[in-house]
Design a protein around this motif. Structure first.
Motif, PDB file in Angstrom:
ATOM      1  N   PHE A 327       1.372  -9.964  10.091  1.00  0.00           N
ATOM      2  CA  PHE A 327       1.260  -8.707   9.344  1.00  0.00           C
ATOM      3  C   PHE A 327       0.312  -7.739  10.014  1.00  0.00           C
ATOM      4  N   GLU A 328       0.549  -6.461   9.809  1.00  0.00           N
ATOM      5  CA  GLU A 328      -0.416  -5.442  10.198  1.00  0.00           C
ATOM      6  C   GLU A 328      -0.330  -4.306   9.194  1.00  0.00           C
ATOM      7  N   MET A 329      -1.397  -3.542   9.108  1.00  0.00           N
ATOM      8  CA  MET A 329      -1.418  -2.481   8.123  1.00  0.00           C
ATOM      9  C   MET A 329      -0.408  -1.414   8.492  1.00  0.00           C
ATOM     10  N   GLU A 330       0.177  -0.811   7.482  1.00  0.00           N
ATOM     11  CA  GLU A 330       1.141   0.245   7.720  1.00  0.00           C
ATOM     12  C   GLU A 330       0.889   1.352   6.705  1.00  0.00           C
ATOM     13  N   THR A 331       1.024   2.598   7.135  1.00  0.00           N
ATOM     14  CA  THR A 331       0.979   3.671   6.150  1.00  0.00           C
ATOM     15  C   THR A 331       2.314   4.374   6.159  1.00  0.00           C
ATOM     16  N   SER A 332       2.773   4.670   4.964  1.00  0.00           N
ATOM     17  CA  SER A 332       4.040   5.367   4.816  1.00  0.00           C
ATOM     18  C   SER A 332       3.768   6.606   3.998  1.00  0.00           C
ATOM     19  N   ALA A 333       4.354   7.712   4.436  1.00  0.00           N
ATOM     20  CA  ALA A 333       4.180   8.949   3.675  1.00  0.00           C
ATOM     21  C   ALA A 333       4.717   8.761   2.263  1.00  0.00           C
ATOM     22  N   ALA A 334       5.788   7.989   2.133  1.00  0.00           N
ATOM     23  CA  ALA A 334       6.409   7.814   0.826  1.00  0.00           C
ATOM     24  C   ALA A 334       5.676   6.792  -0.024  1.00  0.00           C
ATOM     25  N   LEU A 335       5.203   5.719   0.614  1.00  0.00           N
ATOM     26  CA  LEU A 335       4.729   4.586  -0.172  1.00  0.00           C
ATOM     27  C   LEU A 335       3.225   4.353  -0.069  1.00  0.00           C
ATOM     28  N   GLY A 336       2.549   5.129   0.742  1.00  0.00           N
ATOM     29  CA  GLY A 336       1.109   4.985   0.835  1.00  0.00           C
ATOM     30  C   GLY A 336       0.710   3.844   1.755  1.00  0.00           C
ATOM     31  N   PHE A 337      -0.364   3.110   1.416  1.00  0.00           N
ATOM     32  CA  PHE A 337      -0.853   2.023   2.253  1.00  0.00           C
ATOM     33  C   PHE A 337      -0.159   0.716   1.918  1.00  0.00           C
ATOM     34  N   GLY A 338       0.177  -0.020   2.960  1.00  0.00           N
ATOM     35  CA  GLY A 338       0.807  -1.322   2.756  1.00  0.00           C
ATOM     36  C   GLY A 338       0.744  -2.110   4.044  1.00  0.00           C
ATOM     37  N   PHE A 339       1.626  -3.080   4.181  1.00  0.00           N
ATOM     38  CA  PHE A 339       1.630  -3.924   5.370  1.00  0.00           C
ATOM     39  C   PHE A 339       3.035  -4.068   5.932  1.00  0.00           C
ATOM     40  N   ARG A 340       3.097  -4.067   7.241  1.00  0.00           N
ATOM     41  CA  ARG A 340       4.340  -4.390   7.928  1.00  0.00           C
ATOM     42  C   ARG A 340       4.269  -5.878   8.212  1.00  0.00           C
ATOM     43  N   CYS A 341       5.209  -6.652   7.674  1.00  0.00           N
ATOM     44  CA  CYS A 341       5.105  -8.103   7.799  1.00  0.00           C
ATOM     45  C   CYS A 341       6.293  -8.683   8.548  1.00  0.00           C
ATOM     46  N   GLY A 342       6.042  -9.729   9.304  1.00  0.00           N
ATOM     47  CA  GLY A 342       7.094 -10.396  10.075  1.00  0.00           C
ATOM     48  C   GLY A 342       7.365 -11.777   9.509  1.00  0.00           C
ATOM     49  N   PHE A 343       8.643 -12.138   9.427  1.00  0.00           N
ATOM     50  CA  PHE A 343       9.046 -13.411   8.819  1.00  0.00           C
ATOM     51  C   PHE A 343      10.032 -14.148   9.725  1.00  0.00           C
ATOM     52  N   LEU A 344      10.177 -15.435   9.455  1.00  0.00           N
ATOM     53  CA  LEU A 344      11.121 -16.239  10.240  1.00  0.00           C
ATOM     54  C   LEU A 344      12.556 -15.952   9.839  1.00  0.00           C
ATOM     55  N   GLY A 345      12.747 -15.399   8.658  1.00  0.00           N
ATOM     56  CA  GLY A 345      14.094 -15.098   8.185  1.00  0.00           C
ATOM     57  C   GLY A 345      13.996 -14.557   6.777  1.00  0.00           C
ATOM     58  N   GLN A 383      10.106  -1.919  25.110  1.00  0.00           N
ATOM     59  CA  GLN A 383       9.207  -2.215  24.000  1.00  0.00           C
ATOM     60  C   GLN A 383      10.001  -2.731  22.808  1.00  0.00           C
ATOM     61  N   GLU A 384       9.293  -3.516  21.972  1.00  0.00           N
ATOM     62  CA  GLU A 384       9.956  -4.049  20.786  1.00  0.00           C
ATOM     63  C   GLU A 384       9.781  -3.084  19.623  1.00  0.00           C
ATOM     64  N   LEU A 385      10.817  -2.975  18.821  1.00  0.00           N
ATOM     65  CA  LEU A 385      10.755  -2.101  17.662  1.00  0.00           C
ATOM     66  C   LEU A 385      10.798  -2.959  16.397  1.00  0.00           C
ATOM     67  N   HIS A 386       9.703  -2.927  15.631  1.00  0.00           N
ATOM     68  CA  HIS A 386       9.628  -3.711  14.395  1.00  0.00           C
ATOM     69  C   HIS A 386       9.872  -2.854  13.171  1.00  0.00           C
ATOM     70  N   ASN A 387       9.800  -1.553  13.353  1.00  0.00           N
ATOM     71  CA  ASN A 387       9.878  -0.643  12.221  1.00  0.00           C
ATOM     72  C   ASN A 387      10.699   0.578  12.628  1.00  0.00           C
ATOM     73  N   PRO A 388      11.818   0.817  11.962  1.00  0.00           N
ATOM     74  CA  PRO A 388      12.667   1.949  12.339  1.00  0.00           C
ATOM     75  C   PRO A 388      11.891   3.265  12.370  1.00  0.00           C
ATOM     76  N   ALA A 389      10.845   3.359  11.538  1.00  0.00           N
ATOM     77  CA  ALA A 389      10.063   4.588  11.505  1.00  0.00           C
ATOM     78  C   ALA A 389       9.392   4.862  12.850  1.00  0.00           C
ATOM     79  N   ASP A 390       9.203   3.816  13.667  1.00  0.00           N
ATOM     80  CA  ASP A 390       8.535   3.992  14.960  1.00  0.00           C
ATOM     81  C   ASP A 390       9.505   4.278  16.103  1.00  0.00           C
ATOM     82  N   MET A 391      10.756   4.451  15.801  1.00  0.00           N
ATOM     83  CA  MET A 391      11.750   4.690  16.846  1.00  0.00           C
ATOM     84  C   MET A 391      11.379   5.942  17.642  1.00  0.00           C
ATOM     85  N   PRO A 392      11.217   5.802  18.965  1.00  0.00           N
ATOM     86  CA  PRO A 392      10.838   6.986  19.745  1.00  0.00           C
ATOM     87  C   PRO A 392      11.993   7.984  19.854  1.00  0.00           C
TER      88      PRO A 392
END
Ligand code: GTP
Length: 596
Positions: A327-345, A383-392
């Motif tokens: 996990f790492e912290m994530e901020t979203s304009a829509a949802l405020g503060f939260g976490f971007r989390c990675g799972f096995l499935g 580079q790896e993309l974990h979050n569509p919001a970060d798409m360059p």
């Protein structure tokens, strides 16, 4: 115990075929646990497992058994997680034992997870004892299921043991088969210590508990050990076995399975599959070690933004015991503060989300699950993309790659057409189609991205629950993928952006805006809802303005009623996310991200 009198085994089965019940019965009938202490599903430690009936962490138990030949044996059962998300843990724990009991429900037959797990056992060179369970049920059809095991899996099932884990029939035969059909472990007591780290978890009193299988040598309390993967050295303060409660002993020798504690603070420092030896010794590492990699990512945000710190706390605690959860912290304009989390499935995601909601009492908004894309840039880097919001920006991107899976689906004939259509709709490529009895086994190559949305749910609904499904990652492939953004009142809502295949973007975009139109309440003004790729709008709906004041029909007369209505509105608002000038209810995020 001499090696010749040790048997190490696991139980492989499809979910609900009776693995835990059989384990309980083996424990009980050997008096490993006194009857009065016996509770159902001894091996499923966590509440959530008990409730959902799924086994997540590998557990283990040491059973003493005096066989009919009068000899005393030590049987070590490692309980492996049954679900595909934990395939890597399954494959490691399989390598820690020499044999498997293959449990098949004799009223159901072979299912997708039976196959996935038994192939892991075969890969690990196991001797396999087939068991036909639930023979107490009138629908049991042992001959047909035995034949199916031979047809589909290709192992001899003529000697399959007929068991009712519920009533106890066949349990004695099973214990004898473990002793006589499964091989004894091999190992050299005089060689340098070599042990496999099978599993580890955090205990608030003892710190990290490490489950090991000794291959060679002997491990004693007070010794210094080293983990080969990271070179860290630890002082062993406790050694023991599970019966299934912990029992401290002095040492573990070759072939034995037990635990150690060594004042290790974090599960992250212990890696499943790692090789353990004595400090200052060099042994060859066990082959095939790789840390588990998260494959599905999503954002977790508290519904009530004041609970962010509580969420951090909950996530920190859960991560202590789950090295595969990132996990790492994530901020979203829509949802405020939260976490971007990675799972096995997906199941792993669901389990963690449920635990946060239930054990920590935090209501969550979960964003669309996303797989890990590889972005190849014009400048040659990747580079790896974990979050569509970060798409360059597309101008710097050369091409994208997405993960593919090999999916195996077993389904009764009647539903085959629907399953093929579903897979086809999800950009699947058929690899194989065979029949076993009245059931078809289809193998598809599918993009993982098409599976993480709601593939399980769709599959269940089109087959009325009769299909079983399993998958493994196969690799990455280039495809025409784009980022689709969603704009509400002309503002992009980052939490709703997603990666889609270009050919399916319009359909997905249209479905999304139509849904949002129903989910977002009317406001005092007109709200355009759009889906766009880059600057280009591909779907659009308009939510018309609200005309009436809700309190208007009260004619100003009844003040209490008026206040009640306003209170209700306010309470409704709390569950909303203010976005620009628009309030979006939390359900909108959840529902909008599901597809039909
Ligand atoms: P997971 O832990 O979810 O992987 O499932 P499992 O394979 O461990 O199955 P479990 O032991 O939880 O059994 C599933 C269900 O089948 C439970 O409701 C059991 O009571 C029932 N069951 C297990 N063995 C038998 C049996 O021999 N006969 C009958 N009638 N029911 C059984």
């Amino acid at each position: 115990t001499p090696l010749s009198h040790i048997r190490n085994f696991s139980i492989v089965a499809h979910i609900d075929h009776g693995k835990s019940t059989l384990a309980d019965r083996l424990i009980q009938s050997t008096h490993t646990v006194a009857d009065r202490d016996m509770k159902e599903q001894m091996l499923d430690a966590m509440d959530i497992e008990r409730e959902r009936g799924i086994t997540i962490k590998a557990n283990t138990v040491r059973i003493d058994y005096v066989a009919d030949n009068g000899e005393a044996y030590v049987l070590n059962l490692i309980d492996t997680p049954g679900h595909v998300d934990f395939a890597y843990e399954v494959s490691r724990s399989m390598r820690a034992v020499e044999g498997s009991l293959l449990v098949v429900d004799s009223t159901q037959g072979v299912e997708a997870q039976t196959l996935a797990n038994v192939y892991q056992a075969i890969d690990a060179d196991h001797e396999i004892v087939p068991i036909l369970n639930k023979i107490d049920l009138p629908a049991a059809d042992c001959d047909r299921v035995a034949e199916q095991i031979e047809d589909v899996i290709g192992i001899d099932a003529s000697g399959a043991i007929r068991v009712s884990a519920k009533t106890g029939i066949g349990i004695h035969e099973t214990l004898e088969a473990i002793v006589h059909h499964l091989p004894a472990p091999k190992g050299d007591e005089n060689a340098d210590l070599k042990a496999m780290l099978v599993d580890s978890w955090y205990d608030s009193y003892l710190g990290v508990i490490v489950l090991v299988r000794i291959i060679d040598g002997r491990l004693k309390k007070g010794e210094r050990i080293k983990f080969l993967s990271n070179g860290t050295v630890h002082h062993v303060d406790r050694i023991g076995v599970f019966r299934p409660q912990m029992q401290v002993i002095d040492s573990l020798g070759p072939g034995e399975i037990g635990f150690l504690t060594a004042s290790i603070k974090q599960v992250r420092d212990t890696r499943v599959g790692d090789t353990v030896t004595h400090d200052k010794k060099t042994v060859q590492a066990l082959p095939g070690f790789k840390p588990a990699q998260p494959v599905v990512f999503c954002g977790l945000f508290p519904v009530d933004s004041s609970e962010f710190e509580d969420l951090r706390d909950a996530i920190d605690k859960l991560a202590l015991n789950d090295a595969s959860f990132s996990f790492e912290m994530e901020t979203s304009a829509a949802l405020g503060f939260g976490f971007r989390c990675g799972f096995l499935g997906l199941l792993h995601l669901e389990v963690i989300r449920d635990r946060i909601e239930r054990e920590y009492d935090i209501e969550l908004i979960t964003t669309a699950p996303s797989v890990v894309y590889r972005i190849f840039m014009r400048d040659g880097s990747m580079q790896e993309l974990h979050n569509p919001a970060d798409m360059p920006d597309l101008s710097v991107v050369d091409h994208l790659e997405e993960p593919r899976i090999k999916a195996t689906i077993l389904v009764p004939d009647d539903y085959l057409g629907d399953v093929l259509k579903l897979c086809q709709d999800r950009r699947g490529v058929q690899l194989d189609l065979t029949y076993a009895g009245s059931r078809a086994m289809v193998v598809y190559d599918l993009p993982l991205n098409e599976v993480v949305f709601d593939f399980y749910d769709r599959l269940k609904s089109v087959t009325k629950g009769y299909a079983s499904f399993d998958y493994q990652m196969t690799g990455y492939q280039t495809d025409n993928l784009v980022k689709m953004s969603v704009l509400v009142n002309d503002e992009p809502v980052d939490a709703l952006s997603m990666m889609v295949h270009r050919d399916r973007a319009e359909t997905r975009g249209r479905a999304m805006v139509e849904k949002l139109k129903d989910l977002i309440p009317r406001h005092m003004f007109k709200i355009p809802i759009q889906a766009a790729i880059g600057g280009k709008v591909i779907a659009r709906e308009t939510l018309s303005a609200m005309r009436k004041d809700v309190t208007a029909k009260c004619y100003g007369g009844d003040a209490t009623r008026k206040r009640k209505l306003l209170d209700k509105q306010k309470a409704g608002k709390k569950k909303m996310r203010q976005f620009g000038k628009v309030d979006i209810p939390q359900e909108a995020f959840i529902s909008a991200l599901k597809m039909d």
